[in-house]
Design a protein around this motif. Structure first.
Motif, PDB file in Angstrom:
ATOM      1  N   ALA A 213     -40.784-115.054  19.145  1.00 35.99           N
ATOM      2  CA  ALA A 213     -39.947-113.972  19.674  1.00 35.99           C
ATOM      3  C   ALA A 213     -39.945-113.913  21.197  1.00 35.99           C
ATOM      4  O   ALA A 213     -39.037-113.332  21.795  1.00 35.99           O
ATOM      5  N   ALA A 214     -40.943-114.503  21.833  1.00 43.85           N
ATOM      6  CA  ALA A 214     -41.072-114.440  23.293  1.00 43.85           C
ATOM      7  C   ALA A 214     -41.801-115.692  23.767  1.00 43.85           C
ATOM      8  O   ALA A 214     -42.353-116.438  22.948  1.00 43.85           O
ATOM      9  N   PRO A 215     -41.816-115.953  25.072  1.00 44.65           N
ATOM     10  CA  PRO A 215     -42.564-117.113  25.576  1.00 44.65           C
ATOM     11  C   PRO A 215     -44.053-117.028  25.263  1.00 44.65           C
ATOM     12  O   PRO A 215     -44.745-118.049  25.212  1.00 44.65           O
ATOM     13  N   TYR A 216     -44.559-115.822  25.097  1.00 36.99           N
ATOM     14  CA  TYR A 216     -45.967-115.570  24.784  1.00 36.99           C
ATOM     15  C   TYR A 216     -46.047-115.024  23.358  1.00 36.99           C
ATOM     16  O   TYR A 216     -45.033-114.639  22.755  1.00 36.99           O
ATOM     17  N   LEU A 217     -47.255-114.993  22.816  1.00 38.67           N
ATOM     18  CA  LEU A 217     -47.441-114.446  21.479  1.00 38.67           C
ATOM     19  C   LEU A 217     -47.169-112.942  21.470  1.00 38.67           C
ATOM     20  O   LEU A 217     -47.466-112.243  22.439  1.00 38.67           O
ATOM     21  N   THR A 218     -46.612-112.463  20.374  1.00 43.44           N
ATOM     22  CA  THR A 218     -46.514-111.029  20.141  1.00 43.44           C
ATOM     23  C   THR A 218     -47.094-110.754  18.760  1.00 43.44           C
ATOM     24  O   THR A 218     -47.191-111.657  17.914  1.00 43.44           O
ATOM     25  N   ALA A 219     -47.485-109.515  18.527  1.00 44.55           N
ATOM     26  CA  ALA A 219     -48.085-109.170  17.234  1.00 44.55           C
ATOM     27  C   ALA A 219     -47.713-107.758  16.832  1.00 44.55           C
ATOM     28  O   ALA A 219     -47.582-106.864  17.671  1.00 44.55           O
ATOM     29  N   GLU A 220     -47.530-107.588  15.528  1.00 48.73           N
ATOM     30  CA  GLU A 220     -47.419-106.255  14.956  1.00 48.73           C
ATOM     31  C   GLU A 220     -48.850-105.756  14.758  1.00 48.73           C
ATOM     32  O   GLU A 220     -49.665-106.424  14.112  1.00 48.73           O
ATOM     33  N   VAL A 221     -49.172-104.601  15.335  1.00 46.89           N
ATOM     34  CA  VAL A 221     -50.551-104.121  15.292  1.00 46.89           C
ATOM     35  C   VAL A 221     -50.615-102.702  14.723  1.00 46.89           C
ATOM     36  O   VAL A 221     -49.650-101.932  14.814  1.00 46.89           O
ATOM     37  N   GLU A 222     -51.757-102.407  14.158  1.00 47.99           N
ATOM     38  CA  GLU A 222     -52.054-101.061  13.652  1.00 47.99           C
ATOM     39  C   GLU A 222     -53.138-100.457  14.543  1.00 47.99           C
ATOM     40  O   GLU A 222     -54.189-101.076  14.759  1.00 47.99           O
ATOM     41  N   TRP A 223     -52.881 -99.276  15.068  1.00 47.46           N
ATOM     42  CA  TRP A 223     -53.865 -98.625  15.933  1.00 47.46           C
ATOM     43  C   TRP A 223     -55.068 -98.169  15.113  1.00 47.46           C
ATOM     44  O   TRP A 223     -54.905 -97.602  14.028  1.00 47.46           O
ATOM     45  N   LEU A 224     -56.260 -98.404  15.627  1.00 52.14           N
ATOM     46  CA  LEU A 224     -57.481 -98.003  14.932  1.00 52.14           C
ATOM     47  C   LEU A 224     -57.935 -96.623  15.418  1.00 52.14           C
ATOM     48  O   LEU A 224     -57.730 -96.273  16.581  1.00 52.14           O
ATOM     49  N   PRO A 225     -58.552 -95.856  14.549  1.00 48.22           N
ATOM     50  CA  PRO A 225     -58.943 -94.491  14.923  1.00 48.22           C
ATOM     51  C   PRO A 225     -60.075 -94.478  15.939  1.00 48.22           C
ATOM     52  O   PRO A 225     -60.948 -95.352  15.930  1.00 48.22           O
ATOM     53  N   GLU A 226     -60.037 -93.508  16.814  1.00 48.10           N
ATOM     54  CA  GLU A 226     -61.118 -93.279  17.763  1.00 48.10           C
ATOM     55  C   GLU A 226     -61.702 -91.893  17.490  1.00 48.10           C
ATOM     56  O   GLU A 226     -60.962 -90.957  17.159  1.00 48.10           O
ATOM     57  N   PRO A 227     -63.018 -91.746  17.588  1.00 49.57           N
ATOM     58  CA  PRO A 227     -63.641 -90.452  17.284  1.00 49.57           C
ATOM     59  C   PRO A 227     -63.230 -89.376  18.274  1.00 49.57           C
ATOM     60  O   PRO A 227     -63.025 -89.640  19.460  1.00 49.57           O
ATOM     61  N   THR A 228     -63.106 -88.163  17.766  1.00 52.38           N
ATOM     62  CA  THR A 228     -62.828 -87.005  18.610  1.00 52.38           C
ATOM     63  C   THR A 228     -63.846 -85.919  18.303  1.00 52.38           C
ATOM     64  O   THR A 228     -64.419 -85.876  17.210  1.00 52.38           O
ATOM     65  N   GLY A 229     -64.072 -85.040  19.270  1.00 53.15           N
ATOM     66  CA  GLY A 229     -65.044 -83.970  19.067  1.00 53.15           C
ATOM     67  C   GLY A 229     -66.463 -84.456  19.219  1.00 53.15           C
ATOM     68  O   GLY A 229     -66.730 -85.571  19.677  1.00 53.15           O
ATOM     69  N   THR A 230     -67.401 -83.603  18.820  1.00 49.85           N
ATOM     70  CA  THR A 230     -68.828 -83.911  18.972  1.00 49.85           C
ATOM     71  C   THR A 230     -69.406 -84.410  17.655  1.00 49.85           C
ATOM     72  O   THR A 230     -68.955 -84.038  16.574  1.00 49.85           O
ATOM     73  N   ASP A 231     -70.393 -85.255  17.776  1.00 50.54           N
ATOM     74  CA  ASP A 231     -71.090 -85.815  16.621  1.00 50.54           C
ATOM     75  C   ASP A 231     -72.580 -85.789  16.950  1.00 50.54           C
ATOM     76  O   ASP A 231     -73.053 -86.549  17.804  1.00 50.54           O
ATOM     77  N   GLU A 232     -73.305 -84.925  16.270  1.00 47.23           N
ATOM     78  CA  GLU A 232     -74.731 -84.752  16.585  1.00 47.23           C
ATOM     79  C   GLU A 232     -75.507 -86.043  16.362  1.00 47.23           C
ATOM     80  O   GLU A 232     -76.392 -86.395  17.149  1.00 47.23           O
ATOM     81  N   THR A 233     -75.169 -86.772  15.304  1.00 51.39           N
ATOM     82  CA  THR A 233     -75.866 -88.028  15.025  1.00 51.39           C
ATOM     83  C   THR A 233     -75.626 -89.034  16.146  1.00 51.39           C
ATOM     84  O   THR A 233     -76.556 -89.707  16.610  1.00 51.39           O
ATOM     85  N   ALA A 234     -74.360 -89.126  16.589  1.00 52.48           N
ATOM     86  CA  ALA A 234     -74.044 -90.051  17.675  1.00 52.48           C
ATOM     87  C   ALA A 234     -74.757 -89.648  18.963  1.00 52.48           C
ATOM     88  O   ALA A 234     -75.224 -90.505  19.722  1.00 52.48           O
ATOM     89  N   ASP A 235     -74.854 -88.339  19.225  1.00 54.17           N
ATOM     90  CA  ASP A 235     -75.557 -87.871  20.424  1.00 54.17           C
ATOM     91  C   ASP A 235     -77.027 -88.291  20.397  1.00 54.17           C
ATOM     92  O   ASP A 235     -77.581 -88.743  21.409  1.00 54.17           O
ATOM     93  N   LEU A 236     -77.682 -88.151  19.250  1.00 57.18           N
ATOM     94  CA  LEU A 236     -79.088 -88.532  19.128  1.00 57.18           C
ATOM     95  C   LEU A 236     -79.262 -90.045  19.278  1.00 57.18           C
ATOM     96  O   LEU A 236     -80.194 -90.510  19.942  1.00 57.18           O
ATOM     97  N   LEU A 237     -78.351 -90.796  18.661  1.00 54.92           N
ATOM     98  CA  LEU A 237     -78.431 -92.250  18.769  1.00 54.92           C
ATOM     99  C   LEU A 237     -78.167 -92.719  20.193  1.00 54.92           C
ATOM    100  O   LEU A 237     -78.778 -93.687  20.658  1.00 54.92           O
ATOM    101  N   ALA A 238     -77.274 -92.036  20.893  1.00 52.00           N
ATOM    102  CA  ALA A 238     -76.961 -92.414  22.271  1.00 52.00           C
ATOM    103  C   ALA A 238     -78.201 -92.333  23.147  1.00 52.00           C
ATOM    104  O   ALA A 238     -78.432 -93.209  24.000  1.00 52.00           O
TER     105      ALA A 238
END
Length: 232
Positions: free
Chosen positions: A113-138
């Protein structure tokens, strides 16, 4: 939600929030930069960076490497690179500075479709808000990462004193900074949950620290071993 993105195969893994400078010399990627620069004001100037799973970005003999051909096999998960700075060179190439923005999974790759590669992609979820477990692990990851930096750098304070407190940002920084293989980094990029990524990083950092203590040496990146010796 899906989108169509230009794709840039590289021998490295980009993480959200991390800076990636690139020297653009191939015509197909010069065309990509010109396309991004020419977008309307306010339009997102980003392309997908995807690590190469097998093969080479440039095919033998100077041909174009493409999935399914002589070229490359790409990992499924990548990260967009947002164009932040462009310097056009006298030879028509570019030096650019990009910043990782958002993760995606490749659904389909198009090499026509173009001189360079193109791809159909699906956006992956990113965490929102606070996560107590993640805070402790950090907090645990910060402590172990500082010990790890002390083993590989004579003066690690420059980085260790600037470690972010946000667990997700920290997880991406550690993944990009530690001396890990592309395969290790790719596995970390593909993890959707911050806490799970931090747990994986604790295991990797403890593994690397144990190896460093045992051999008393810093591993040399494979890319350096494959490079020709510098001229005298």
């Amino acid at each position: 939600m899906t989108a169509r993105l230009p794709v840039f195969p590289l021998g490295t893994v980009l993480f959200p929030g991390l800076v990636l400078p690139l020297h653009i010399f191939e015509e197909r990627y010069r065309a990509l930069v010109r396309h991004l620069v020419g977008l309307p004001e306010g339009a997102p100037r980003e392309f997908g960076v995807v690590a190469i799973a097998a093969g080479w970005e440039v095919a033998p003999g100077g041909g174009t490497a493409t999935p399914g051909g002589v070229g490359v096999t790409l990992h499924e998960v990548g990260c967009t690179a947002e164009l932040r700075q462009v310097t056009e060179l006298d030879d028509g190439g570019f030096d650019i500075v990009t910043v990782g923005r958002r993760r995606f999974r490749i659904a389909d790759v198009d090499d026509a479709a173009a001189p360079y590669l193109t791809a159909e992609v699906e956006w992956l979820p990113e965490p929102t808000g606070t996560d107590e477990t993640a805070d402790l692990l950090a907090a645990r990851v910060i402590a172990v990462f500082r010990q790890y930096l002390g083993l590989i750098r004579p003066v690690p304070e420059d980085i260790s004193e600037q470690l972010p407190e946000d667990p997700t940002v920290l997880s991406h920084l550690v993944a990009a900074t530690a001396a890990l293989t592309v395969a290790d980094r790719q596995r970390l990029l593909a993890i959707d949950d911050t806490a799970a990524r931090l747990r994986a990083e604790l295991r990797l950092l403890n593994r690397e620290a144990a190896l460093l203590r045992q051999v008393r040496a810093v591993p040399v990146p494979l890319s350096e071993l494959a490079s020709p010796p510098a001229p005298n």
